[in-house]
Design a protein around this motif. Structure first.
Motif, PDB file in Angstrom:
ATOM      1  N   UNK A  25       0.937  -1.234   0.138  1.00 50.38           N
ATOM      2  CA  UNK A  25       0.042   0.102  -0.098  1.00 50.38           C
ATOM      3  C   UNK A  25       0.972   1.391   0.020  1.00 50.38           C
ATOM      4  N   UNK A  26       0.632   2.043  -0.695  1.00 56.10           N
ATOM      5  CA  UNK A  26       0.920   4.118  -0.831  1.00 56.10           C
ATOM      6  C   UNK A  26       0.164   4.452  -0.152  1.00 56.10           C
ATOM      7  N   UNK A  27      -0.060   5.522   0.415  1.00 55.75           N
ATOM      8  CA  UNK A  27      -0.187   6.174   0.844  1.00 55.75           C
ATOM      9  C   UNK A  27       0.489   7.712   1.040  1.00 55.75           C
ATOM     10  N   UNK A  28      -0.295   8.919   0.065  1.00 54.80           N
ATOM     11  CA  UNK A  28       0.452  10.032  -0.006  1.00 54.80           C
ATOM     12  C   UNK A  28      -0.633  10.825   0.835  1.00 54.80           C
ATOM     13  N   UNK A  68       3.912   7.706   2.378  1.00 50.65           N
ATOM     14  CA  UNK A  68       4.426   6.425   2.968  1.00 50.65           C
ATOM     15  C   UNK A  68       3.902   5.180   2.447  1.00 50.65           C
ATOM     16  N   UNK A  69       5.033   4.252   2.721  1.00 53.65           N
ATOM     17  CA  UNK A  69       5.261   2.935   1.787  1.00 53.65           C
ATOM     18  C   UNK A  69       4.877   1.852   3.468  1.00 53.65           C
ATOM     19  N   UNK A  70       3.819   0.945   3.425  1.00 53.92           N
ATOM     20  CA  UNK A  70       3.320   0.376   4.215  1.00 53.92           C
ATOM     21  C   UNK A  70       4.227  -1.483   4.198  1.00 53.92           C
ATOM     22  N   UNK A  71       4.938  -1.963   4.511  1.00 53.44           N
ATOM     23  CA  UNK A  71       5.600  -3.497   4.035  1.00 53.44           C
ATOM     24  C   UNK A  71       4.689  -3.988   4.652  1.00 53.44           C
ATOM     25  N   UNK A 233      -4.884  10.260   0.320  1.00 56.07           N
ATOM     26  CA  UNK A 233      -5.101   8.840  -0.347  1.00 56.07           C
ATOM     27  C   UNK A 233      -4.051   7.567  -0.139  1.00 56.07           C
ATOM     28  N   UNK A 234      -4.962   6.602  -0.044  1.00 53.50           N
ATOM     29  CA  UNK A 234      -3.900   5.395  -0.371  1.00 53.50           C
ATOM     30  C   UNK A 234      -4.146   4.933  -2.114  1.00 53.50           C
TER      31      UNK A 234
END
Length: 235
Positions: A25-28, A68-71, A233-234
């Motif tokens: 997931x990428x959250x801006x 934000x990048x989720x592992x 926004x994800x």
């Protein structure tokens, strides 16, 4: 009875895995970010000797951006960026030295303006709440670059010149939370401390031939609290 079942269904939806962060997931985020420096005053030295003068730095708010990048559902990495922050540097002269030398009391006067960018890379840990409210903590590293340093007209006219501030490496720590409005949209609030310290140097010329000149310096512990309110926004 139907209304109660509908309410239960809605609450269940908010606690299902569809709202959980997932690997990849990428959250801006974008919104308001305020940098509030430590209110402590930094002493000013002239040719290495202490003077009664000191300086402090005021607050500034700009457009903050982060990625934000989720592992996985708990761990993520975040990059904080922003449009440049510009701070007023205030001169403090409680003993009235500037008035006795220049005939004008500069105590409380805006001495200069400095602009900086404080990009910060942080590791975040999200707590599992099972709801749309997702609190987290984070630690990271910051590099602050200062540029466009300049004295205001009044100090410049009495001999202050060539202001420069060194760049700064330091650690950061933060707490924050996302509140998911939908699968993609969320509101974020955060507060972080950043260790920023810089050495300011300047020249003090002698336009009035009063014998006051030399190389000035001040070690400034900016150490701000940084507060943000953002819309996310994800992807």
């Amino acid at each position: 009875m139907k209304k109660s079942l509908l309410a239960v269904a809605l609450l269940s939806t908010l606690s299902t895995g569809v709202l959980a962060n997932q690997a990849g997931d990428i959250l801006v985020r974008g919104g308001a970010t305020m940098v509030s420096p430590d209110s402590a005053k930094a002493g000013v030295a002239l040719d290495g000797a202490a003077t009664p003068l000191s300086i402090s730095v005021d607050d500034n708010t700009q457009l903050g951006l982060n990625l934000v990048y989720f592992f996985d559902s708990n761990w993520a990495i975040e990059l904080l960026a922003a449009t440049p922050f510009t701070h007023d540097v205030v001169l403090h002269d409680p003993s009235g030295v500037t008035e006795s030398v220049y005939g004008a009391n500069l105590d409380g006067a805006k001495l200069a303006e400095v602009t900086h960018l404080p990009p910060t890379l942080s590791a975040l840990y999200y707590f599992n709440t099972g709801t749309a409210f997702k609190p987290y903590v984070g630690v990271g590293v910051n590099y602050t670059i200062f540029f466009d340093e300049k004295f205001t007209p009044t100090p410049d006219s009495v001999g202050f010149d060539n202001l420069e501030l060194d760049g700064s490496f330091g650690l950061s720590a933060q707490i924050g939370a996302d509140f998911e409005l939908s699968k993609n949209w969320s509101i974020n609030v955060s507060a972080r401390y950043i260790d920023i310290g810089t050495k300011a140097t300047f020249d003090l010329n002698d336009p009035f031939n009063v014998g006051l000149e030399g190389k000035g310096s001040a070690t400034v512990d900016v150490d701000p609290m940084v507060y943000s309110v953002m819309l996310g926004y994800k992807f």
